[in-house]
Scaffold this motif. Sequence first.
Motif, mmCIF file in Angstrom:
data_model
loop_
_atom_site.group_PDB
_atom_site.id
_atom_site.type_symbol
_atom_site.label_atom_id
_atom_site.label_comp_id
_atom_site.label_asym_id
_atom_site.label_seq_id
_atom_site.Cartn_x
_atom_site.Cartn_y
_atom_site.Cartn_z
ATOM 1 N N MET A 1 5.998 9.029 4.058
ATOM 2 C CA MET A 1 5.349 7.728 4.225
ATOM 3 C C MET A 1 6.358 6.609 3.971
ATOM 4 S SD MET A 1 1.903 6.340 2.303
ATOM 5 C CE MET A 1 0.954 7.705 2.982
ATOM 6 N N ASN A 2 6.384 5.621 4.854
ATOM 7 C CA ASN A 2 7.331 4.523 4.730
ATOM 8 C C ASN A 2 6.957 3.616 3.561
ATOM 9 O OD1 ASN A 2 8.734 5.374 7.020
ATOM 10 N ND2 ASN A 2 7.480 4.130 8.393
ATOM 11 N N ASN A 3 7.987 3.103 2.899
ATOM 12 C CA ASN A 3 7.748 2.155 1.819
ATOM 13 C C ASN A 3 7.295 0.814 2.381
ATOM 14 O OD1 ASN A 3 8.435 3.954 -0.202
ATOM 15 N ND2 ASN A 3 10.608 3.422 -0.116
ATOM 16 N N ILE A 4 6.361 0.178 1.684
ATOM 17 C CA ILE A 4 5.793 -1.092 2.123
ATOM 18 C C ILE A 4 5.957 -2.118 1.000
ATOM 19 C CG2 ILE A 4 3.640 -2.293 2.708
ATOM 20 C CD1 ILE A 4 2.694 0.338 3.968
ATOM 21 N N THR A 5 6.376 -3.324 1.364
ATOM 22 C CA THR A 5 6.507 -4.412 0.401
ATOM 23 C C THR A 5 5.563 -5.542 0.771
ATOM 24 O OG1 THR A 5 8.828 -3.917 -0.103
ATOM 25 C CG2 THR A 5 8.051 -6.134 -0.599
ATOM 26 N N LEU A 6 4.795 -5.991 -0.216
ATOM 27 C CA LEU A 6 3.928 -7.151 -0.054
ATOM 28 C C LEU A 6 4.426 -8.249 -0.983
ATOM 29 C CD1 LEU A 6 0.405 -5.412 -0.117
ATOM 30 C CD2 LEU A 6 1.673 -6.187 1.902
ATOM 31 N N ARG A 26 0.731 -1.708 -11.744
ATOM 32 C CA ARG A 26 -0.182 -0.563 -11.846
ATOM 33 C C ARG A 26 -0.589 -0.060 -10.464
ATOM 34 N NH1 ARG A 26 -0.926 4.031 -13.392
ATOM 35 N NH2 ARG A 26 -3.073 4.750 -13.779
ATOM 36 N N PHE A 27 -0.832 -0.963 -9.529
ATOM 37 C CA PHE A 27 -1.197 -0.560 -8.169
ATOM 38 C C PHE A 27 -0.063 0.242 -7.529
ATOM 39 C CE2 PHE A 27 -1.907 -1.170 -3.596
ATOM 40 C CZ PHE A 27 -3.265 -0.917 -3.496
ATOM 41 N N SER A 28 1.167 -0.173 -7.794
ATOM 42 C CA SER A 28 2.321 0.561 -7.249
ATOM 43 C C SER A 28 2.454 1.941 -7.886
ATOM 44 C CB SER A 28 3.610 -0.242 -7.475
ATOM 45 O OG SER A 28 3.593 -1.436 -6.722
ATOM 46 N N GLU A 29 2.069 2.067 -9.157
ATOM 47 C CA GLU A 29 2.089 3.375 -9.799
ATOM 48 C C GLU A 29 1.053 4.302 -9.184
ATOM 49 O OE1 GLU A 29 3.591 1.586 -14.110
ATOM 50 O OE2 GLU A 29 1.512 2.257 -13.851
ATOM 51 N N LEU A 30 -0.054 3.713 -8.762
ATOM 52 C CA LEU A 30 -1.100 4.506 -8.105
ATOM 53 C C LEU A 30 -0.803 4.747 -6.634
ATOM 54 C CD1 LEU A 30 -4.207 2.706 -9.689
ATOM 55 C CD2 LEU A 30 -3.324 4.988 -10.280
ATOM 56 N N PRO A 32 2.686 4.896 -4.836
ATOM 57 C CA PRO A 32 4.142 4.799 -5.002
ATOM 58 C C PRO A 32 4.903 4.234 -3.806
ATOM 59 C CG PRO A 32 3.332 6.884 -5.853
ATOM 60 C CD PRO A 32 2.187 6.255 -5.133
ATOM 61 N N HIS A 33 4.310 4.249 -2.628
ATOM 62 C CA HIS A 33 5.004 3.719 -1.453
ATOM 63 C C HIS A 33 4.821 2.205 -1.304
ATOM 64 C CE1 HIS A 33 0.879 4.130 -0.090
ATOM 65 N NE2 HIS A 33 1.160 3.448 1.003
ATOM 66 N N GLU A 280 -5.000 -4.043 5.476
ATOM 67 C CA GLU A 280 -5.876 -3.085 4.787
ATOM 68 C C GLU A 280 -5.353 -2.782 3.392
ATOM 69 O OE1 GLU A 280 -4.696 -2.679 7.822
ATOM 70 O OE2 GLU A 280 -6.446 -2.630 9.152
ATOM 71 N N LEU A 281 -4.043 -2.619 3.294
ATOM 72 C CA LEU A 281 -3.435 -2.325 1.996
ATOM 73 C C LEU A 281 -3.540 -3.534 1.062
ATOM 74 C CD1 LEU A 281 -2.027 0.000 0.582
ATOM 75 C CD2 LEU A 281 0.146 -0.906 1.406
ATOM 76 N N ALA A 282 -3.326 -4.719 1.613
ATOM 77 C CA ALA A 282 -3.452 -5.941 0.812
ATOM 78 C C ALA A 282 -4.886 -6.087 0.312
ATOM 79 C CB ALA A 282 -3.047 -7.154 1.638
#
Length: 384
Positions: A1-6, A26-30, A32-33, A280-282
């Motif tokens: 899965m590609n890494n995503i930055t917001l 915490r969201f990034s820990e849940l 990881p991408h 959707e991720l946001a």
Amino acid sequence: MNNITLKGITWNHSRGLLPMVATAQRFSELHPHVHITWEKRSLQAFADFSIQELAAQFDLLVIDHPWAGFASKTKSIIPIDDYLSPEFLKDQQVNSVGASYESYTYENHQWALPIDAATPVASSRPDILKDKGLSLPKNFEELLALASQGLVAFAGIPIDILMNFYTLCCSLGEDPCQAAHEVISQEIGVKALTMYRELAGNIDPANFRRNPIQLYEAMTATDTIAYCPFAYGYANYARNGYARKLLHFHDMISLDSKTNLRSTLGGTGLAISSQCEHKELAAAYAAFVGSENCQQTLYFESGGQPGHLSAWKNEEVNRQSHNYFSNTLPALQRAFLRPRYHGSMFFQDHAGDVVRDYVMHGGSEHKVLAELNKLYVESKTLRA
């Protein structure tokens, strides 16, 4: 899965930045991408700077609700109800602190989640009052008496002056900006301005350069201000160790010894840019931040001032904040929801200067009201 930055933008205070950083971590820990970064801007820029310009640079925006009409007109942020379940949104609505949820509802869409709730409330330094053998004022007459001793302050920059003018109008029985061409009736407007000017005559001129944060810093860093009758509440200052001295927060005085002042709703909402490539991720992150569990725990524990009603009623949250939330909740529940039409920010930006000049220097109340009406009518003609 590609890494995503917001990328997110919020406002420069522990209450504005730290809970966003903590929830992002915490969201990034849940997930990881996913990597979420937060930048901050000044409180003044938060109130003034166009969200259309910010939405071109950031995926996530912490916004003020008067931008709702502008957002709807320009489509610079997305209707978040297109990306969140009806069940989640219903929970948010049912657990709204006052009109916080409604404040981001405009033209049948939800433009942000109310992650933070606030309104002007009263605050005090109990230690100073005790040392001087004084008690909290209960009405306007007692407030003037305390102010005459040089112990009262309020935030006096233009935006806060305008919000407090609204408060006095509402509390005198008339909500502002309900008519098409008049901000407030001559009778109520003159009465509110006269009262405001009378109070300001006993206020240190330095307060006209302070926003609520600067006011609370002055109240806690020095021992000269014992009471503030109305300023947007900051629960941080009611928590042990945050400032040099602890502030206690209260519901506000009454004008008639029966009904408490009705202040003007504030708070912040979490919105998503229409240019975000991962909507959707946001939205999933926004739901995480606004959820009941996060609001009661991680969000509050990281310095946030929750927007979910369950957090305001939570026993542990109140214990850690010397009952900030339970003490001030009545003020939130009755707070006035200010205008949110497209041009309302233009009016807000300019009207505060007019009222502030009068409150500081005096003059004709009728002239002030005429200038406000002119700005108000002009704001109604603005187009996107």
